[in-house]
Structure formats: structure tokens, C-alpha cells
Design an enzyme around this catalytic site. Structure first.
Site: not given
Ligand SMILES: *Cc1c(COP(=O)(O)O)cnc(C)c1O
Length: 395
Positions: A70-71, A199, A201, A237, A324
Site C-alpha cells: 500500500g505504501s 495492500s 496483507h 522481477t 510512543c
Molecule cells: C496498512 C496501510 C497502508 C500501508 O500498506 P502497506 O502494504 O503496509 O505498505 C496504507 N494505508 C492504510 C490506510 C493502511 O491501513
């Protein structure tokens, strides 16, 4: 009993996803870019996965780009829209104050390059309205980026309405749909979404893989340079096992969405009703438009960190908005953005559940959380001051 109630952080991989991955390690281990038969078999599986992910979002296969998660998808979407805007003299971006850091930190980087960012206020109803987006759009706006649903407090944003506002104004619209994909119905065409991140996971797929949907013709820039994979827009890849696992998990989640989310929503409502009985607490997030698995509260007079540790000892794995990190005691930007004061924001608890959870587990949570909150309050000097009137209750 051990209860995993931190599904907004990550989920357990599903059997379906795991089984889709295994043949890619053992049999289809070829590089999809290789011209020989073992490579071409891998290529076919890759394109089949792309087709499946696209079908779940209502777009074409060629509009899907696989990423590391997602990032990366958020970074690529925002940077692409920003570069495209800058070429046309447009350097204003609209977003919200409670985005994920993958969005906010990318926007901060762009601000240092001279972009102007408007972060919409999310205090009213712990959400935004399409009207706010409409009112913030300017002649030089090059992007609206609003998350589909918030990862900490569960608010679901009015995505279709925002999409319509953006379409009417001719401004590209990106949504970070990481918390929505596999949990809420998505149709990028009907909702007028130009760019979308997801994403694996977060919906029982493997970690380290995600996807970016980019409307056909949208000028993407590379975040990872190198080979010509992903139509030249994302080098490296392809992680075929993870991509196959993601496609299987998303397909499974979408096929069973109504049934699974109905059950999850019922468990969520049971938790919210039960925990609301604890004195001096308040629910975070939109009450109506809320992720099926999200429960988020602030409890006055306690520290979220101690709450998590004690809950863990009693078999409940949860999360707090007030991590924190690296020694700083800053509460979550999301809780501050919705208007929680520091003291209250520190006493936060997020329980995020999935269809893997059970009713018995909800009963366990409902027994343990009130006990632990009381236990912590009994030891808290802040709570004593609240009791004696030396300090005033906020909640
Ligand atoms: C978890 C999350 C991400 C990041 O996704 P990753 O696959 O862990 O990089 C981005 N945005 C939201 C809203 C998320 O919950």
C-alpha cells in the site's frame, strides 16, 4: 484464550491465498520476462492474477500495476499526479488530516518542493463531506487524495460523491483503499476514481505486495527504476507467489463479502455496545459510516500503552492510536485530527476484528477490557484528580 483483534495492522493469511502461492515456489518459479516455456507459464499466471484483481475493482487488467504494498502504491499515485500537475502549472493538492503516513509524508515531501497542500478538517462527525472537497478545489488543484476508510477510527469517506465532485472539476482523484479492499464494495468506474491503492496483507493475503489502479492513460511516474516490468512503470522481477496470493485472497474476500462482513459487523456492534457502558469513554470515528471490523475508543484517565500490555497478558492482542514511537510521546495524528485533546488521545484503544474472530472471543474482550480499564484507573494519579474534582472530566 488468545484473541487477535489487530486486523487493521495486518491479517492472518488465508488457506486459499497460501494454496495459490505454493505452486509458484515449486513449479511456476520462472521469471515472467523469460522467453522460454517456464518463464511464459509464469507470465500467464501473472496476467491471470492481474485480470482477477481488476475484476474485483471493476477496471481493466491493463489498469492494474503490482507494487510492494500500500505504501508504494500511495507514493506512486501521489507523485505521478503531482508531476503531471506541475507540468501544467498546477501545484495544489487536497487531502485530509487523518490520512495514513504513506500519504501524509509524501505530501510533506511535495510541500518542501513548493506544492501547496490543503488538509481537510475531520472534526465534524470524524469524517469529511464531498462539499468540503468541492469548496477546497482551486484553479491550480492537481490532485485530491482521500482515503477510502480510516485505519485507526474506521470512518468510511463518501468516496462516490467525492469522485463526482472531482470529475466535474476535472481534478484527478486518488484514494488509499487499503482498509476498504476486500471489506467494502469498490467500483472504480462508478465511483469516478482515477487512482487507487490496495495492500494484500489487510485482507488475508501475503505481506509485501499490493496494487495500484491507474485509469487508462493516466501518466504514471516510476518510483522504482530499472527493467520494463509492469508496462515500464514499476521495475523489478515480479513477486509472482505474492501476487497470486493477493489475487486469490481478494477474489475470496469479494465473493464472500456480504456474509463475512455481516458477521463482522454484528461482532463489532456487540463490542461497541458493551464497551460504551464503561464510564467516561467515547467512541472514535463515524458512527454510521464505519468499517465493519473497527472498534475505537478513548478512555479518560489511562494510558493506551499500559492498556495494551495488560490486555496482551489477558490474551487480547489490540492496538492503541498512541504508539510512543522512538521515545516521543506524541499521540496519534488521527486522534488529534478529530479533535481529541492530548490526555484523552493517550487513552485510546483500537480493536479491529475479522471474520476469523468468534462470538466467544467477543465475550472474552467484553469481560477483560472493563476490568483492565478499572485496574489502570485505580492506579492512575490522573484518575484520582478527576475523582476528587482537582481536574475536570472531558468525556
Ligand atoms: C496498512 C496501510 C497502508 C500501508 O500498506 P502497506 O502494504 O503496509 O505498505 C496504507 N494505508 C492504510 C490506510 C493502511 O491501513
Amino acid at each position: 484464550m488468545q484473541v487477535y483483534a489487530d486486523n487493521a495492522a495486518t491479517t492472518q493469511i488465508s488457506r486459499v491465498a497460501l494454496e495459490a502461492m505454493m505452486p509458484c515456489f515449486e513449479t511456476y518459479y520462472g521469471n515472467p520476462s523469460s522467453l522460454h516455456s517456464i518463464g511464459q507459464e509464469a507470465k500467464e499466471l501473472l496476467e491471470d492474477a492481474r485480470q482477477r484483481v481488476a475484476a474485483c475493482l471493476g477496471c481493466e487488467a491493463r489498469e492494474i500495476y503490482f507494487t510492494s504494498g500500500g505504501s508504494e502504491a500511495d507514493n506512486q499515485a501521489i507523485l505521478s499526479a503531482a508531476r503531471y500537475g506541475a507540468r501544467r502549472g498546477k501545484k495544489h493538492i487536497i487531502s485530509t488530516a487523518f490520512e495514513h503516513h504513506a500519504v501524509l509524508h509524501t505530501l510533506q515531501k511535495l510541500e518542501k518542493e513548493g506544492f501547496e497542500v490543503t488538509l481537510l478538517d475531520v472534526r465534524q462527525g470524524h469524517n469529511i463531506t464531498a462539499q468540503q472537497v468541492h469548496d477546497a478545489i482551486r484553479e491550480d488543484t492537481c490532485l485530491v487524495t482521500c482515503m477510502y476508510a480510516n485505519n485507526e477510527i474506521g470512518s468510511i469517506l463518501p468516496i462516490a460523491q467525492i469522485g463526482e465532485v472531482c470529475k466535474d472539476a476535472g481534478v484527478p482523484f486518488h484514494t488509499d483503499a487499503v482498509q476498504a479492499a476486500g471489506h467494502l464494495h469498490i467500483d472504480v468506474k462508478a465511483q469516478n476514481i482515477d487512482l487507487l491503492s490496495l495492500s494484500a496483507h489487510k485482507f488475508h493475503g501475503p505481506k509485501g505486495v499490493g496494487a495500484l489502479y491507474a485509469r487508462r492513460g493516466f501518466p504514471l511516474v516510476n518510483v522504482i527504476d530499472g527493467g520494463a516490468q509492469e508496462r515500464g512503470k514499476r521495475a523489478g522481477t515480479e513477486n509472482l507467489p505474492a501476487i497470486r496470493g493477493m489475487a486469490a485472497a481478494l477474489e475470496d474476500a469479494c465473493a464472500n463479502m456480504e456474509e463475512n462482513m455481516g458477521r463482522v459487523r454484528a461482532m463489532r456492534d456487540k463490542l461497541i455496545a458493551g464497551l460504551s457502558r464503561i464510564p467516561h469513554c467515547d467512541l472514535n470515528g463515524d458512527r454510521e459510516n464505519r468499517l465493519p471490523g473497527n472498534v475505537s475508543f478513548c478512555f479518560e484517565g489511562i494510558e493506551g500503552e499500559s492498556l495494551l500490555l495488560l490486555l496482551d497478558m489477558k490474551g487480547v492482542c489490540a492496538s492503541s492510536g498512541s504508539a510512543c514511537t522512538s521515545g516521543s510521546l506524541d499521540p496519534s495524528h488521527v486522534l488529534l485530527a478529530i479533535g481529541r485533546v492530548h490526555d484523552v488521545a493517550h487513552g485510546s484503544l483500537r480493536l479491529s476484528i475479522s471474520e476469523y474472530n468468534t462470538d466467544e472471543e467477543m465475550d472474552h474482550i467484553l469481560t477483560v477490557v472493563p476490568q483492565v480499564v478499572q485496574q489502570l484507573r485505580n492506579m492512575s494519579p490522573v484518575w484520582r484528580d478527576l475523582q476528587t474534582g482537582k481536574r475536570e472530566f472531558i468525556l
